[in-house]
Write an enzyme that holds these catalytic residues in place. Structure first.
Site, PDB file in Angstrom:
ATOM      1  N   HIS A 155      46.855 -75.422  47.221  1.00  0.00           N
ATOM      2  CA  HIS A 155      46.235 -76.162  48.328  1.00  0.00           C
ATOM      3  C   HIS A 155      45.062 -75.372  48.909  1.00  0.00           C
ATOM      4  O   HIS A 155      43.951 -75.905  49.069  1.00  0.00           O
ATOM      5  CB  HIS A 155      47.298 -76.432  49.398  1.00  0.00           C
ATOM      6  N   GLU A 156      45.301 -74.104  49.218  1.00  0.00           N
ATOM      7  CA  GLU A 156      44.232 -73.299  49.813  1.00  0.00           C
ATOM      8  C   GLU A 156      43.094 -73.076  48.821  1.00  0.00           C
ATOM      9  O   GLU A 156      41.920 -73.036  49.211  1.00  0.00           O
ATOM     10  CB  GLU A 156      44.789 -71.962  50.303  1.00  0.00           C
ATOM     11  N   GLY A 177      51.228 -72.434  57.381  1.00  0.00           N
ATOM     12  CA  GLY A 177      51.608 -72.033  56.046  1.00  0.00           C
ATOM     13  C   GLY A 177      50.587 -71.082  55.465  1.00  0.00           C
ATOM     14  O   GLY A 177      50.927 -70.045  54.904  1.00  0.00           O
ATOM     15  N   GLU A 225      41.163 -71.773  62.733  1.00  0.00           N
ATOM     16  CA  GLU A 225      41.156 -73.233  62.751  1.00  0.00           C
ATOM     17  C   GLU A 225      42.028 -73.743  63.903  1.00  0.00           C
ATOM     18  O   GLU A 225      43.155 -73.276  64.067  1.00  0.00           O
ATOM     19  CB  GLU A 225      41.682 -73.789  61.428  1.00  0.00           C
ATOM     20  N   GLU A 275      42.556 -71.498  54.712  1.00  0.00           N
ATOM     21  CA  GLU A 275      41.582 -71.447  53.629  1.00  0.00           C
ATOM     22  C   GLU A 275      40.321 -70.651  53.960  1.00  0.00           C
ATOM     23  O   GLU A 275      39.214 -71.034  53.556  1.00  0.00           O
ATOM     24  CB  GLU A 275      41.190 -72.868  53.225  1.00  0.00           C
ATOM     25  N   GLU A 287      42.242 -81.888  54.497  1.00  0.00           N
ATOM     26  CA  GLU A 287      43.649 -81.600  54.239  1.00  0.00           C
ATOM     27  C   GLU A 287      44.267 -82.584  53.257  1.00  0.00           C
ATOM     28  O   GLU A 287      45.076 -82.204  52.408  1.00  0.00           O
ATOM     29  CB  GLU A 287      44.425 -81.584  55.560  1.00  0.00           C
TER      30      GLU A 287
END
Length: 850
Positions: free
Chosen positions: A300-301, A266, A127, A269, A323
């Protein structure tokens, strides 16, 4: 290279022309330490036979290109990171054979050799546009396809991708090939290959829709730190929550989480193959904020598997939505289905504040930014995307109601599964499910920038009862939009030495002034708290009485979220020059010792350190710095033995120590001759102490080298590089400068460690020459260092600690003449903004002292 900067118009033209049926990606990871072999076969159709287009491939040595059996000359067809494809047929086959380069910057296919045992570890990071560094692509999110990976690697490696790992086919000579099954349709940026001598743990989640195999991977040297049971708990809780909330089975079969070294982000995905930075497997004791944040990253992922991977934005205009949604969803899931039931408090204390900060920069932008090309995407990928976006989605949920929001979301997933969409599609689904008109909401919240400020105004009668209460809304001239807010209002009274909630109500705020007639006749509270429950995205102000109550008794307010709002209001007032830095430091010293929120206890002392070192007026800064140091020492010794706050205050003291007594205590802790009951000086805390003592000139290269030998890991190398950069000598600064700001070969995480340690408070003389040098390198950083290293150098390496009118003048002169990359201009402009804010805060602090 202009060819790497794909524009939205080019992408739309290509998407209108092509349908990509399949990719076969064959990677040979046994050809050398610097390059690998990459052969890509793409099957695609063309809506206009005879038309032309291009494929993407960056930094490769191309050996062979074949289009529909016709050989193309690489010397002419492969130019400027693009492969020209002319005279397309209705159905096409493109084959490209090339050698690509391993990365040391975390972009593309990163190669790492662990200094502990010389084992090799590879992973991809794609990404936004970096799959084209590994294989030939049509690099845009809406050209989804099915991917088949065939990976040749040493036979004793683990190889993981988006599909389940097959049994390898042994080729002899210590080599094997992994033939992965075709994936579900997905975008190039969420494909992944992870390979190397990884440790593997397999488990399974059994849920309402069947079984999901769960893999966890890490380096061999980190096996003892892989707390897999805790990670499995969070993973299972996430799947249980999301499969029910989204009413859609997990779409990608298996779910692997791989903890990888030298990671820029961090986590990422990748569909069914999530990569996370391996610092999330701590070698030393961490506080509760660490584990709460790690849980939010895992969730989150996982949320992305549906929002972003199953349904993908058509173009990066809507990157924010990927996001922002995952950010909102991870905190919502944590509160609803994990032990971290107060995660929204942590969000307010530590995450949302970054959105407010970013939104007050000159570089702020609408959440739904106009990303007309990939360079614009890189400029606009920031905490507006994450923290503000999640805050605004939280407000949207409050606006339409949670149940209607989820109903619309479920329909959205069903309508667009394995396809691409735009924000308008989600908005339409939510309008149908909620009955609310949302176009106006979207315009004022998503297409404008800046943060509003909400200030209470009131009048009382002789008996102390309100005769009027209004909420006054303001905005900065550059971004003057006054928005609609769903706002909680809390009335808190001092009762038996505690602050207790008397009444909470919710109102709709609109325009410059909103009356609150419900409060007329109410006795004036000791604390009037706007945005109680934190529904709105807005800065809040405390009236004079409420501010006095907070300064006097914040520690007596039991509600952690209400405290977080008070902490945030006070910090905003300091940054805006409405509260003296001295008063804020006193507030923190008086109340932080009883803070129960893990994030609050962790981040608020850092804000206080900034107030003392950067925002205090020069004529009494030394006194405030000393007061902060002594206060932190007191808090350290008063904290409960073994508590999170004790660890936080030990770290804070390392940063605060200036006096001989405090520095002697740090030396004693490092040497083991001084102890604090319950405080273990483990590996990570040792490095905190070493770096602090290095910055103050209390130890030199020999002690750093000895500590590096003691911690012979990549983390040890990175920490040692940071400690050397902190040394207050011209020789140390010059060496660190060359590594971090000049040398493009410095490993990415080592560079980050150096950059973040280089500019130290109290080293003005030795740092003064680097103001001009910083501006000199900023102009060409992206060309010399590449995107990732340049961003690290300019974002974290701005000389803010040297804030002065002269620094502002130097930056203004640079900005007036530079032709630098847009990202470079952005980071320098942001640094300038922070310097200007610091100077204004110093003036306010000086005025308050008079």
């Amino acid at each position: 290279m202009p060819g790497t900067n794909l524009t939205r118009d080019e992408a739309a033209t290509r998407a209108g022309l092509l349908t990509v049926g399949s990719y076969l990606v064959e990677l040979d990871l046994t050809t050398g330490e610097h390059t690998f072999a990459s052969t890509t076969t793409i099957e695609f159709t063309c809506a206009s036979p005879g038309a032309s287009t291009f494929a993407d491939l960056v930094g490769a040595e191309v050996h062979e290109i074949t289009l529909n059996g016709r050989a193309l000359d690489p010397a002419t067809a492969y130019v400027d990171s693009r492969i020209a494809l002319d005279d397309l047929a209705a159905a096409n086959t493109l084959v490209v054979r090339a050698d690509c380069t391993y990365s040391r910057s975390g972009e593309g296919l990163h190669r790492f050799v662990d200094p502990v045992d010389d084992r090799v570890y590879l992973y991809t990071q794609f990404e936004v546009p970096d799959a084209r560094r590994v294989y030939t692509t049509f690099e845009q999110p809406d050209l989804k396809s099915v991917f088949t990976f065939r990976v040749t690697a040493p036979e004793d490696w683990k190889v993981v991708s988006n599909s389940p790992s097959p049994d390898p086919v042994h080729l002899g000579a210590g080599r094997a090939r992994w033939d992965f099954a075709p994936t579900k349709p997905m975008s190039t940026y969420i494909t992944a290959v992870v390979a190397g001598e990884y440790h593997e743990v397999q488990d399974v989640y059994v849920g309402a829709h069947g079984e999901i195999p769960l893999g966890h991977y890490c380096r061999q040297s980190l096996v003892e730190h892989l707390d897999v049971e805790e990670l499995l708990t969070i993973t299972r809780q996430g799947f249980e929550f999301f499969e029910e909330a989204f009413d859609f089975p997990y779409p990608f079969g298996k779910y692997d989480q791989l903890y990888v070294p030298e990671y820029n982000m961090g986590a990422m995905e990748n569909a069914g193959c999530v990569t996370l930075r391996d610092e999330y497997l701590p070698r030393s004791r961490q506080d509760g904020a660490f584990y709460e944040f790690r849980a939010s990253v895992v969730l989150h992922e996982m949320a992305h598997m549906w929002f972003g991977d199953l349904v993908t934005m058509r173009w990066w205009d809507d990157l924010w939505l990927n996001e922002s949604f995952a950010e909102w969803a991870c905190y919502h899931a944590a509160v609803e289905n994990t032990a971290f039931t107060e995660s929204w408090t942590g969000f307010t204390n530590a995450r949302k504040v970054t959105g407010y900060r970013q939104d007050q920069m000159p570089s702020t932008h609408p959440i739904a930014a106009d990303n007309h090309d990939l360079e614009a995407v890189e400029v606009n990928f920031d905490m507006i995307t994450y923290a503000k976006g999640a805050s605004v989605l939280k407000q949207l949920v409050a606006w339409v109601g949670l149940d209607p929001f989820l109903v619309g979301l479920r329909q959205y997933f069903r309508d667009h599964a394995y396809g691409s969409s735009e924000f308008a599609d989600l908005l339409a689904a939510l309008e149908r499910s909620s009955g609310r008109e949302l176009q106006g909401w979207a315009r004022e919240w998503l297409q404008t920038a800046g943060v509003n400020t909400l200030t209470p105004a009131s009048a009382v009668d002789a008996e102390g009862r309100y005769t009027s209460v209004t909420v006054q809304q303001s905005a900065v001239p550059e971004w003057p939009t006054l928005r609609r807010h769903r706002l909680g209002v809390g009335l808190y009274d001092e009762v038996d030495g505690r602050l207790e909630l008397r009444r909470h109500l919710e109102i709709d705020v609109e325009g410059a002034t909103t009356e609150v007639p419900e409060l007329v006749g109410e006795p004036r509270p000791d604390l009037l708290l706007l945005n109680d429950h934190d529904l709105a995205y807005a800065k809040i102000r405390l009236d004079e009485r409420s501010l006095a109550t907070v300064v006097r008794g914040l520690a007596t307010l039991d509600d952690s979220l209400a405290r977080a709002l008070c902490w945030g209001a006070a910090w905003d007032m300091v940054r805006d020059g409405e509260l003296a830095a001295t008063a804020y430091v006193d507030l923190v010293l008086g109340a932080i010792g009883s803070e129960t929120d893990a994030f609050g206890g962790s981040v608020i002392p850092r804000f206080a350190a900034t107030a003392a070192n950067l925002y205090a007026a020069p004529d009494h800064r030394a006194g405030l710095v000393a007061r902060w140091e002594q206060g932190v020492r007191r808090l350290l010794h008063e904290a409960a033995p073994g508590s999170d706050l004790q660890l936080t205050f030990a770290r804070a003291l390392a940063g605060a120590a200036r006096s001989d007594d405090a520095l002697d205590e740090l030396e004693g802790l490092l040497a083991g001759t001084t102890g604090v009951p319950g405080l273990e000086v483990d590996t990570d805390l040792r490095w905190v102490l070493v770096t602090a003592l290095a910055a103050r000139g209390r130890l030199g290269e020999d002690r750093i080298a000895a500590e590096e030998a003691r911690d012979a890991t990549i983390s040890g190398r990175e920490h040692a590089a940071g400690a050397r950069a902190a040394l207050p000598t011209p020789e140390a600064k010059e060496a660190a400068w060359q590594q971090a700001f000049v040398d493009p070969e410095t490993p990415n995480e080592t560079q980050r460690s150096i950059v973040t340690s280089f500019f130290q408070h109290g080293q003005d003389d030795v740092l003064a020459p680097y103001v001009g040098r910083f501006l000199d390198v900023a102009g060409t950083a992206y060309e010399r260092l590449g995107t990732q290293r340049a961003s690290t150098a300019l974002r974290f390496g701005f000389p803010t600690v040297l804030a002065s009118p002269g620094l502002l003048a130097d930056v203004d002169a640079w900005l007036a003449t530079t032709q630098a990359n847009a990202n470079a201009v952005r980071y320098v402009t942001e640094g300038r903004s922070e310097v200007a804010r610091a100077l204004a805060a110093r003036t306010a602090d000086a005025d308050a002292a008079r």
